[in-house]
Motif scaffolding. Structure first.
Motif, PDB file in Angstrom:
ATOM      1  N   GLY B  94       0.839  -1.209   0.000  1.00 27.35           N
ATOM      2  CA  GLY B  94       0.000   0.000   0.000  1.00 27.35           C
ATOM      3  C   GLY B  94       0.864   1.246   0.000  1.00 27.35           C
ATOM      4  O   GLY B  94       0.566   2.223  -0.699  1.00 27.35           O
ATOM      5  N   SER B  95       1.933   1.224   0.780  1.00 31.82           N
ATOM      6  CA  SER B  95       2.768   2.414   0.866  1.00 31.82           C
ATOM      7  C   SER B  95       3.537   2.624  -0.449  1.00 31.82           C
ATOM      8  O   SER B  95       3.778   3.766  -0.859  1.00 31.82           O
ATOM      9  N   ARG B  96       3.886   1.528  -1.142  1.00 33.47           N
ATOM     10  CA  ARG B  96       4.499   1.675  -2.477  1.00 33.47           C
ATOM     11  C   ARG B  96       3.525   2.342  -3.449  1.00 33.47           C
ATOM     12  O   ARG B  96       3.874   3.234  -4.191  1.00 33.47           O
ATOM     13  N   ARG B  97       2.256   1.867  -3.411  1.00 34.61           N
ATOM     14  CA  ARG B  97       1.237   2.403  -4.302  1.00 34.61           C
ATOM     15  C   ARG B  97       1.068   3.904  -4.056  1.00 34.61           C
ATOM     16  O   ARG B  97       1.110   4.715  -4.987  1.00 34.61           O
ATOM     17  N   LEU B  98       0.933   4.290  -2.768  1.00 31.82           N
ATOM     18  CA  LEU B  98       0.776   5.708  -2.426  1.00 31.82           C
ATOM     19  C   LEU B  98       1.967   6.520  -2.915  1.00 31.82           C
ATOM     20  O   LEU B  98       1.810   7.630  -3.408  1.00 31.82           O
ATOM     21  N   LYS B  99       3.177   5.951  -2.761  1.00 29.28           N
ATOM     22  CA  LYS B  99       4.384   6.691  -3.140  1.00 29.28           C
ATOM     23  C   LYS B  99       4.410   6.983  -4.637  1.00 29.28           C
ATOM     24  O   LYS B  99       4.723   8.096  -5.047  1.00 29.28           O
ATOM     25  N   VAL B 100       4.086   5.980  -5.449  1.00 27.09           N
ATOM     26  CA  VAL B 100       4.108   6.197  -6.896  1.00 27.09           C
ATOM     27  C   VAL B 100       3.000   7.173  -7.291  1.00 27.09           C
ATOM     28  O   VAL B 100       3.212   8.075  -8.099  1.00 27.09           O
ATOM     29  N   GLU B 101       1.825   7.020  -6.666  1.00 26.96           N
ATOM     30  CA  GLU B 101       0.704   7.927  -6.974  1.00 26.96           C
ATOM     31  C   GLU B 101       1.036   9.373  -6.635  1.00 26.96           C
ATOM     32  O   GLU B 101       0.685  10.293  -7.352  1.00 26.96           O
ATOM     33  N   MET B 102       1.733   9.546  -5.487  1.00 29.32           N
ATOM     34  CA  MET B 102       1.961  10.905  -5.016  1.00 29.32           C
ATOM     35  C   MET B 102       3.254  11.523  -5.528  1.00 29.32           C
ATOM     36  O   MET B 102       3.456  12.726  -5.379  1.00 29.32           O
ATOM     37  N   ALA B 103       4.123  10.701  -6.110  1.00 29.21           N
ATOM     38  CA  ALA B 103       5.436  11.213  -6.531  1.00 29.21           C
ATOM     39  C   ALA B 103       5.337  12.462  -7.403  1.00 29.21           C
ATOM     40  O   ALA B 103       6.079  13.426  -7.190  1.00 29.21           O
ATOM     41  N   PRO B 104       4.415  12.495  -8.403  1.00 30.23           N
ATOM     42  CA  PRO B 104       4.383  13.695  -9.244  1.00 30.23           C
ATOM     43  C   PRO B 104       4.038  14.956  -8.462  1.00 30.23           C
ATOM     44  O   PRO B 104       4.673  15.996  -8.648  1.00 30.23           O
ATOM     45  N   GLN B 105       3.071  14.860  -7.532  1.00 31.96           N
ATOM     46  CA  GLN B 105       2.728  16.081  -6.776  1.00 31.96           C
ATOM     47  C   GLN B 105       3.795  16.398  -5.735  1.00 31.96           C
ATOM     48  O   GLN B 105       3.966  17.536  -5.327  1.00 31.96           O
ATOM     49  N   LEU B 106       4.478  15.352  -5.262  1.00 31.73           N
ATOM     50  CA  LEU B 106       5.415  15.540  -4.162  1.00 31.73           C
ATOM     51  C   LEU B 106       6.817  15.914  -4.610  1.00 31.73           C
ATOM     52  O   LEU B 106       7.660  16.233  -3.789  1.00 31.73           O
ATOM     53  N   LYS B 107       7.053  15.873  -5.932  1.00 33.20           N
ATOM     54  CA  LYS B 107       8.466  15.890  -6.329  1.00 33.20           C
ATOM     55  C   LYS B 107       9.260  17.090  -5.819  1.00 33.20           C
ATOM     56  O   LYS B 107      10.388  16.932  -5.390  1.00 33.20           O
ATOM     57  N   ASN B 108       8.641  18.289  -5.819  1.00 32.67           N
ATOM     58  CA  ASN B 108       9.375  19.455  -5.318  1.00 32.67           C
ATOM     59  C   ASN B 108       9.719  19.295  -3.843  1.00 32.67           C
ATOM     60  O   ASN B 108      10.844  19.566  -3.415  1.00 32.67           O
ATOM     61  N   THR B 109       8.697  18.877  -3.068  1.00 33.12           N
ATOM     62  CA  THR B 109       8.913  18.697  -1.642  1.00 33.12           C
ATOM     63  C   THR B 109       9.931  17.597  -1.403  1.00 33.12           C
ATOM     64  O   THR B 109      10.804  17.701  -0.552  1.00 33.12           O
ATOM     65  N   PHE B 110       9.825  16.531  -2.192  1.00 33.20           N
ATOM     66  CA  PHE B 110      10.716  15.386  -2.071  1.00 33.20           C
ATOM     67  C   PHE B 110      12.161  15.762  -2.282  1.00 33.20           C
ATOM     68  O   PHE B 110      13.026  15.421  -1.486  1.00 33.20           O
ATOM     69  N   ASN B 111      12.423  16.426  -3.367  1.00 28.65           N
ATOM     70  CA  ASN B 111      13.794  16.782  -3.680  1.00 28.65           C
ATOM     71  C   ASN B 111      14.390  17.650  -2.579  1.00 28.65           C
ATOM     72  O   ASN B 111      15.546  17.493  -2.213  1.00 28.65           O
ATOM     73  N   ALA B 112      13.568  18.540  -2.029  1.00 28.32           N
ATOM     74  CA  ALA B 112      14.048  19.402  -0.950  1.00 28.32           C
ATOM     75  C   ALA B 112      14.291  18.590   0.313  1.00 28.32           C
ATOM     76  O   ALA B 112      15.283  18.775   1.012  1.00 28.32           O
ATOM     77  N   LEU B 113      13.383  17.650   0.573  1.00 25.37           N
ATOM     78  CA  LEU B 113      13.372  16.934   1.845  1.00 25.37           C
ATOM     79  C   LEU B 113      14.595  16.068   2.054  1.00 25.37           C
ATOM     80  O   LEU B 113      15.066  15.903   3.173  1.00 25.37           O
ATOM     81  N   PHE B 114      15.108  15.492   0.984  1.00 25.79           N
ATOM     82  CA  PHE B 114      16.189  14.532   1.134  1.00 25.79           C
ATOM     83  C   PHE B 114      17.566  15.161   0.999  1.00 25.79           C
ATOM     84  O   PHE B 114      18.567  14.463   0.998  1.00 25.79           O
ATOM     85  N   LYS B 115      17.611  16.490   0.872  1.00 22.94           N
ATOM     86  CA  LYS B 115      18.914  17.143   0.846  1.00 22.94           C
ATOM     87  C   LYS B 115      19.546  17.069   2.221  1.00 22.94           C
ATOM     88  O   LYS B 115      18.876  17.278   3.226  1.00 22.94           O
ATOM     89  N   PRO B 116      20.870  16.795   2.282  1.00 23.33           N
ATOM     90  CA  PRO B 116      21.527  16.674   3.588  1.00 23.33           C
ATOM     91  C   PRO B 116      21.274  17.891   4.493  1.00 23.33           C
ATOM     92  O   PRO B 116      21.131  17.746   5.698  1.00 23.33           O
ATOM     93  N   GLU B 117      21.202  19.095   3.902  1.00 20.45           N
ATOM     94  CA  GLU B 117      21.017  20.284   4.745  1.00 20.45           C
ATOM     95  C   GLU B 117      19.611  20.349   5.351  1.00 20.45           C
ATOM     96  O   GLU B 117      19.349  21.134   6.245  1.00 20.45           O
ATOM     97  N   ASN B 118      18.705  19.508   4.860  1.00 20.92           N
ATOM     98  CA  ASN B 118      17.349  19.509   5.406  1.00 20.92           C
ATOM     99  C   ASN B 118      17.080  18.308   6.303  1.00 20.92           C
ATOM    100  O   ASN B 118      15.924  17.961   6.558  1.00 20.92           O
TER     101      ASN B 118
END
Lengths: 230, 230
Positions: B94-118
């Motif tokens: 289920g969590s894989r499904r949610l991740k793929v579904e949400m990836a397009p909307q989340l991409k900006n937040t995602f890229n920011a979130l995983f930066k070491p400075e964040n």
């Protein structure tokens, strides 16, 4: 006292040493950037040239402490009479010794650190400690996997997971410290002992080490540690 | 538009919804508190009455998203045809499904979130998600331990350790996203696949589940997820 021009390294080190002393003496929360500036005899501008915030300074203190602890434990990683599991056990024993020794000076910082509202600060310090520890732990797992005393086909990811397993201790430690402050040292020691048992089991399982081979704690440690924080 | 007096709950919810929309549309870093205030049509004073900072708002968004995801996955925890290991697998699916579904909307937040400075921000969000997830996971481990499909004598501490095992993904994800941006989708998928394999193995070992019983990933998932973030 007139301000002397010093090299950036010397200056940074002095600031970190000053901060460490103040954090220990009066606690992190009760120390301001101005206290550190006054104590180190630098200008505000110079301070902010080296550190963006009090949190960054704490991170540097944590990183320095981790380097020092690792240096004390270094001999361990080079002891040819120990296999990787023996080294892990020696590492846990060494870290217990350091914890009891440092508990009295650390108590103010400790109590602040494990409060739920300081979880971000806790993670920041943990990140500094993990960064210093990760390469050593990865090397240890690599050796252990080769010699067959443990099983870690992906040493770096496993080392990171081992380090992250510890993080739950913040919640447990907060509960145990509260219980200690309330005068129930036995109850507090039971909480901490329980957590460490589960943690030890997790380390054994994760590395496929026989149950009971890892000595995360020893009788009386939790009590001695908590007593030293009172 | 004149400002309408609304109950604190309604107001809080509106602010969180507004923030979530803006964070997704333009990214967390590019959104200011003023943007949220304007969009939600509240005064600055009212905003700071509910949230001390933009970070606190993000935490609320994360907590709300975790609650919603768990609601979607709720049926799982009540499915009588699944044992605890089956439920864990369904949870991961289920969590894989949610991740793929949400990836397009989340991409900006995602890229920011995983930066070491964040990393601090990442931990803050993780803490919100963990707090929502912990009781469910603890219950699942309790049931599994009773029925004998897994071994978790201390379910709450073990649940916390399971959640903390995931944290290393931030570093891996950052590497994989960088590789994806550089155009090397295959290399990026390999990095993420490798991490998930090690993570799945760690879950199995920690819970004494037979090797291969946990399906953390499925062929093509890492690639599909990373592709959706481009």
């Amino acid at each position: 006292m007139p301000r002397v021009k010093k090299s950036p390294d010397v200056r940074t080190n002095e600031l970190i040493e000053c901060a460490q002393r103040l954090f220990f003496e009066q606690g992190y929360e009760n120390t301001t950037v101005n206290d550190v500036i006054r104590e180190a005899n630098v200008s505000k501008g110079a301070f902010y040239h080296y550190f963006v915030s009090k949190e960054a300074l704490l991170e540097a203190v944590a990183s320095r402490m981790a380097h020092q602890s690792l240096k004390e434990l270094q001999a361990l990683f080079e002891d040819p009479t120990l296999d990787a599991v023996g080294q892990l056990n020696a590492l846990f024993a060494g870290s217990r010794r350091l914890k009891v020794e440092m508990a009295p000076q650390l108590k103010n910082t400790f109590n602040a650190l494990f409060k739920p509202e300081n979880i971000v600060l806790y993670h920041r310090i943990d990140a500094a400690v993990s960064a210093v520890t990760l390469p050593y732990l990865t090397g240890l797992l690599e050796r252990g996997h080769k010699e067959g005393s443990l099983d870690a086909p992906d040493p770096e990811a496993t080392a990171l997971m081992l380090l992250n397993l510890r993080l739950g201790v913040a919640k447990t430690m907060h509960r145990a410290l509260q219980q200690t402050e309330a005068g129930d040292l036995d109850g507090a020691a039971r909480i901490l002992d329980g957590w460490m048992r589960t943690y030890g089991l997790a380390v054994e399982r994760l590395l496929k080490i026989p149950e009971g081979a890892i000595e995360i704690t020893e009788p009386g440690f939790a009590r001695a540690f908590l007593e030293a924080t009172v």
